[in-house]
Design a protein around this motif. Structure first.
Motif, mmCIF file in Angstrom:
data_model
loop_
_atom_site.group_PDB
_atom_site.id
_atom_site.type_symbol
_atom_site.label_atom_id
_atom_site.label_comp_id
_atom_site.label_asym_id
_atom_site.label_seq_id
_atom_site.Cartn_x
_atom_site.Cartn_y
_atom_site.Cartn_z
ATOM 1 N N MET A 183 0.826 -1.204 0.000
ATOM 2 C CA MET A 183 0.000 0.000 0.000
ATOM 3 C C MET A 183 0.857 1.249 0.000
ATOM 4 N N SER A 184 1.984 1.237 0.747
ATOM 5 C CA SER A 184 2.834 2.424 0.785
ATOM 6 C C SER A 184 3.518 2.666 -0.539
ATOM 7 N N GLY A 185 3.608 1.644 -1.372
ATOM 8 C CA GLY A 185 4.202 1.809 -2.694
ATOM 9 C C GLY A 185 3.224 2.299 -3.724
ATOM 10 N N GLY A 186 2.024 2.685 -3.273
ATOM 11 C CA GLY A 186 1.046 3.250 -4.190
ATOM 12 C C GLY A 186 0.211 2.201 -4.890
ATOM 13 N N GLY A 187 0.451 0.926 -4.597
ATOM 14 C CA GLY A 187 -0.388 -0.098 -5.188
ATOM 15 C C GLY A 187 -0.033 -0.406 -6.626
ATOM 16 N N GLU A 188 1.127 0.077 -7.101
ATOM 17 C CA GLU A 188 1.482 -0.164 -8.490
ATOM 18 C C GLU A 188 2.047 -1.563 -8.687
ATOM 19 N N ARG A 189 2.707 -2.101 -7.643
ATOM 20 C CA ARG A 189 3.242 -3.447 -7.762
ATOM 21 C C ARG A 189 2.118 -4.450 -7.565
ATOM 22 N N ALA A 190 2.385 -5.677 -7.910
ATOM 23 C CA ALA A 190 1.377 -6.717 -7.742
ATOM 24 C C ALA A 190 1.127 -6.952 -6.267
ATOM 25 N N PRO A 237 -14.334 -8.879 -9.538
ATOM 26 C CA PRO A 237 -15.040 -10.021 -10.104
ATOM 27 C C PRO A 237 -14.946 -10.005 -11.624
ATOM 28 N N ALA A 238 -15.079 -11.192 -12.194
ATOM 29 C CA ALA A 238 -15.023 -11.304 -13.655
ATOM 30 C C ALA A 238 -16.083 -10.418 -14.281
ATOM 31 N N GLY A 239 -15.686 -9.705 -15.303
ATOM 32 C CA GLY A 239 -16.622 -8.834 -16.000
ATOM 33 C C GLY A 239 -16.832 -7.501 -15.324
ATOM 34 N N CYS A 240 -16.152 -7.275 -14.191
ATOM 35 C CA CYS A 240 -16.328 -6.016 -13.463
ATOM 36 C C CYS A 240 -15.511 -4.918 -14.130
ATOM 37 N N ASP A 241 -16.051 -3.717 -14.134
ATOM 38 C CA ASP A 241 -15.348 -2.577 -14.715
ATOM 39 C C ASP A 241 -14.062 -2.309 -13.945
ATOM 40 N N ARG A 242 -13.010 -1.916 -14.681
ATOM 41 C CA ARG A 242 -11.715 -1.638 -14.059
ATOM 42 C C ARG A 242 -11.817 -0.531 -13.014
ATOM 43 N N SER A 243 -12.776 0.387 -13.182
ATOM 44 C CA SER A 243 -12.908 1.494 -12.239
ATOM 45 C C SER A 243 -13.278 1.007 -10.847
ATOM 46 N N VAL A 244 -13.927 -0.142 -10.739
ATOM 47 C CA VAL A 244 -14.277 -0.685 -9.426
ATOM 48 C C VAL A 244 -13.016 -1.026 -8.650
ATOM 49 N N ARG A 276 -9.105 0.319 -4.293
ATOM 50 C CA ARG A 276 -7.773 0.699 -3.834
ATOM 51 C C ARG A 276 -7.785 2.091 -3.201
ATOM 52 N N ASP A 277 -8.565 3.012 -3.777
ATOM 53 C CA ASP A 277 -8.673 4.348 -3.184
ATOM 54 C C ASP A 277 -9.284 4.269 -1.790
ATOM 55 N N ALA A 278 -10.308 3.428 -1.647
ATOM 56 C CA ALA A 278 -10.941 3.273 -0.337
ATOM 57 C C ALA A 278 -9.955 2.699 0.673
ATOM 58 N N ALA A 279 -9.128 1.742 0.221
ATOM 59 C CA ALA A 279 -8.133 1.156 1.119
ATOM 60 C C ALA A 279 -7.111 2.195 1.549
ATOM 61 N N ARG A 298 -6.415 3.546 5.328
ATOM 62 C CA ARG A 298 -5.072 3.530 5.900
ATOM 63 C C ARG A 298 -4.690 4.923 6.407
ATOM 64 N N ALA A 299 -5.021 5.961 5.631
ATOM 65 C CA ALA A 299 -4.699 7.328 6.042
ATOM 66 C C ALA A 299 -5.432 7.698 7.327
ATOM 67 N N ARG A 300 -6.718 7.293 7.425
ATOM 68 C CA ARG A 300 -7.471 7.579 8.652
ATOM 69 C C ARG A 300 -6.855 6.866 9.845
ATOM 70 N N ALA A 301 -6.479 5.606 9.651
ATOM 71 C CA ALA A 301 -5.877 4.843 10.748
ATOM 72 C C ALA A 301 -4.562 5.475 11.190
#
Length: 256
Positions: A10-17, A29-36, A41-44, A48-51
């Motif tokens: 998460m601290s790496g910005g989520g760019e790595r796997a 889920p399969a067929g789910c839009d990439r924006s989901v 990830r934004d919610a996560a 994390r920032a709130r915590a």
């Protein structure tokens, strides 16, 4: 181990796997839009920032409560801050507090406003402030006739009071408008209660004090059983009063 790996991802910005054990959970889920997936990830990250913010605030509060007790002012033989200015309260925000609301064991709010259109809250003070916490009182329409904060002296200190002492209360405050503040000292001896009233020279911000020369306190030749001070706010309607510090102190009276 798993938590450290997740934090590193998460601290790496989520760019790595994501770690293998989390890929199935975090994959959309399969067929789910990439924006989901982006939203997840934004919610996560926000969680994390709130915590992290809550952890920093908790650590700051702990550091504040570990600050030393106030130094004795020059010439004083005793000094003390009421608890609300040096310890976190159980309920830091009180909306519409009722008459007789106990803020801490040694501080109580009294008023006769029927609608109680006010908010009382404790705020963490900057590290450079004299007291670890401040108390902020916001009042709107005030239809009552009085409002006061009452703090009690320890019984051991009350018993030490005599007509050879001067008791002083010092405030560091900010007020949204000019207002008058009064201190009333009450000293109970058996069935009798002696009272002394003193007006604070209250600016809109800064330091002010009230003093009580106990030589004029009508004390009897016996120990004081209980003593308390009323901090009285005159005409509190549409007022924000921030009490950055409240310090009680006792001095030997100068011999005439």
């Amino acid at each position: 181990m798993m938590l450290r790996r997740l934090n590193a991802w998460m601290s790496g910005g989520g760019e790595r796997a994501a770690p293998p054990e989390w890929q199935d959970v975090m994959a959309p889920p399969a067929g789910c839009d990439r924006s989901v997936e982006v939203q997840q990830r934004d919610a996560a990250r926000r969680a994390r920032a709130r915590a992290d913010a809550e952890a920093r605030e908790a650590e700051a509060r702990l550091r504040q409560t570990q600050r030393p007790r106030p130094d004795l002012p020059t010439g004083a033989v005793w000094a003390q801050r009421p608890t609300a200015w040096h310890q976190a309260t159980e309920d830091p925000i009180r909306i519409g507090p009722a008459n007789g609301t106990r803020i801490t064991p040694d501080l109580t709010l009294f008023h006769d406003c029927p609608k109680a259109e006010m908010i009382l809250r404790q705020s963490l003070a900057p590290a450079s402030a004299p007291a670890p916490f401040a108390l902020i009182l916001d009042t709107l329409h005030f239809e009552g006739s009085f409002l006061s904060l009452v703090t009690g002296l320890p019984d051991s200190e009350a018993a030490a009071l005599s007509d050879r002492d001067v008791l002083r209360i010092e405030l560091r405050l900010e007020a949204s408008a000019p207002t008058k503040l009064y201190g009333r000292l009450n000293m109970e001896q058996g069935p009798n209660t002696a009272q002394m009233l003193s007006e604070f020279s209250a600016p809109e911000s800064g330091t002010c004090h009230a003093a009580f020369d106990l030589a004029y306190g009508d004390l009897r030749a016996q120990p004081v059983d209980h003593a308390w001070i009323d901090l009285i706010v005159e005409r509190p309607a549409m007022l924000r009063l921030t009490l950055h510090d409240v310090l009680l102190s006792r001095y030997p009276r100068a011999e005439m």
